[in-house]
Design an enzyme around this catalytic site. Sequence first.
Site, PDB file in Angstrom:
ATOM      1  N   ASP A 163     -19.268   1.788 -17.819  1.00 16.51           N
ATOM      2  CA  ASP A 163     -18.366   2.547 -16.784  1.00 16.51           C
ATOM      3  C   ASP A 163     -18.754   1.992 -15.638  1.00 16.51           C
ATOM      4  OD1 ASP A 163     -16.797   4.741 -15.700  1.00 16.51           O
ATOM      5  OD2 ASP A 163     -18.730   5.710 -15.140  1.00 16.51           O
ATOM      6  N   SER A 164     -17.829   2.244 -14.477  1.00 17.76           N
ATOM      7  CA  SER A 164     -18.303   1.651 -13.316  1.00 17.76           C
ATOM      8  C   SER A 164     -19.545   2.396 -12.649  1.00 17.76           C
ATOM      9  CB  SER A 164     -16.983   2.238 -12.313  1.00 17.76           C
ATOM     10  OG  SER A 164     -17.015   3.713 -12.143  1.00 17.76           O
ATOM     11  N   TYR A 189     -14.070   2.004  -9.163  1.00 11.62           N
ATOM     12  CA  TYR A 189     -12.720   1.456  -9.756  1.00 11.62           C
ATOM     13  C   TYR A 189     -11.629   2.140  -9.295  1.00 11.62           C
ATOM     14  CZ  TYR A 189     -15.333  -1.459 -13.416  1.00 11.62           C
ATOM     15  OH  TYR A 189     -16.295  -2.199 -14.007  1.00 11.62           O
ATOM     16  N   CYS A 216     -14.801   4.951 -19.470  1.00 13.67           N
ATOM     17  CA  CYS A 216     -14.020   4.965 -17.993  1.00 13.67           C
ATOM     18  C   CYS A 216     -12.759   5.006 -18.456  1.00 13.67           C
ATOM     19  CB  CYS A 216     -14.448   3.902 -17.464  1.00 13.67           C
ATOM     20  SG  CYS A 216     -13.600   3.709 -15.631  1.00 13.67           S
ATOM     21  N   GLU A 252     -21.477  11.267  -8.458  1.00  9.31           N
ATOM     22  CA  GLU A 252     -22.652  10.333  -8.276  1.00  9.31           C
ATOM     23  C   GLU A 252     -23.671  10.807  -7.390  1.00  9.31           C
ATOM     24  OE1 GLU A 252     -22.861   6.668  -8.964  1.00  9.31           O
ATOM     25  OE2 GLU A 252     -21.243   6.673 -10.468  1.00  9.31           O
ATOM     26  N   CYS A 272     -11.171  11.766 -15.710  1.00 10.92           N
ATOM     27  CA  CYS A 272     -12.171  10.501 -15.101  1.00 10.92           C
ATOM     28  C   CYS A 272     -13.471  11.053 -15.736  1.00 10.92           C
ATOM     29  CB  CYS A 272     -12.269  10.481 -13.587  1.00 10.92           C
ATOM     30  SG  CYS A 272     -13.667   9.759 -12.828  1.00 10.92           S
ATOM     31  N   HIS A 314     -16.302  10.718 -14.866  1.00 10.11           N
ATOM     32  CA  HIS A 314     -17.332  11.410 -13.917  1.00 10.11           C
ATOM     33  C   HIS A 314     -17.118  12.919 -13.944  1.00 10.11           C
ATOM     34  CE1 HIS A 314     -18.106   7.211 -12.317  1.00 10.11           C
ATOM     35  NE2 HIS A 314     -19.102   7.808 -11.418  1.00 10.11           N
TER      36      HIS A 314
HETATM   37  N1  DGL Z   1     -15.531   7.170 -14.165  1.00  8.16           N
HETATM   38  C1  DGL Z   1     -14.468   6.264 -13.968  1.00  8.16           C
HETATM   39  C2  DGL Z   1     -13.231   6.836 -14.775  1.00  8.16           C
HETATM   40  O1  DGL Z   1     -13.448   7.396 -15.934  1.00  8.16           O
HETATM   41  C3  DGL Z   1     -14.028   5.870 -12.523  1.00  8.16           C
HETATM   42  C4  DGL Z   1     -14.681   6.253 -11.519  1.00  8.16           C
HETATM   43  C5  DGL Z   1     -14.379   5.310 -10.454  1.00  8.16           C
HETATM   44  O2  DGL Z   1     -15.355   3.986 -10.425  1.00  8.16           O
HETATM   45  O3  DGL Z   1     -13.495   5.065  -9.429  1.00  8.16           O
HETATM   46  O4  DGL Z   1     -11.974   6.852 -14.349  1.00  8.16           O
END
Ligand code: DGL
Length: 264
Positions: free
Chosen positions: A11-12, A43, A75, A153, A189, A191
């Site tokens: 993931d990012s 990302y 991600c 985060e 997402c 996150h």
């Molecule tokens: N966790 C990532 C996703 O599922 C992206 C978060 C990011 O880096 O903007 O899209």
Amino acid sequence: MADDRPILMFDSGVGGLSVLAPTRVLLPQSSYVYVADNGGFPYGVRSEAEIAARVPALLGRLVERYRPRLVVIACNTASTIALGAVRAALDLPVVGTVPAIKPAAEASKSRAIGVLGTDATVRQPYVDDLSARFAADCTVLRHGSARLVELAEAKLRGEPAEPADYEAALAGLLDQPGGERIDTVVLACTHFPLVADELAAAAPRPLSFVDGGPGIARRVAFLTDGQLWPAIATGEAVFTAPLDIGEPLRAELAARGLDAVSVL
Ligand code: DGL
């Protein structure tokens, strides 16, 4: 006989931990390498061209280095843009994470669902396609929130947040025309499941949140069924750029079995 090859999750940032957790429940016998591309984070505000150039090249490097049995792109942003290119470049199974629109449409009673993702994810044709195939009889509203990624985060770094931040992110979705009918929200997402409790507490009415993580975990278990496993399972978190990790994040990683931390 043992097979030491780990499962590599990518993931990012820390978002993919929401995919790692249900996968470890199903496959505690596996070793895991969890890669956070903090050097490329976030990302969601990047262009398609940047993601398409960065992710396949980085994963190629990671696969050479860690020799995993399988890769999970944990991600949505990377998966909806680069899954095809990554699969074409790598000679091993690659599981992507794409918005869970199908289960959300199956669950929605009001036939109005929300897709909460990054800006980059919610504008992808991949999402148009999922909506057309699985939610043709639903209103599908989308909202991209970079702020929610930051909040997730920050939570794992142990930093407090204001409920108003979560209310604002939800308002971007629910205050759109037709948003008052939404009863089900896709956390598109990785996150966002990390802050699902905060989102639920900030919601102006009860909403169902749909998280794709458990479905990914089942897919990984299916694809690795019958394989041999390491004698001792290990867990390592790898960051692509130097960072001052801090005790709260180190503890969050260790709580998910990632006892070792290194920089690529
Ligand atoms: N966790 C990532 C996703 O599922 C992206 C978060 C990011 O880096 O903007 O899209």
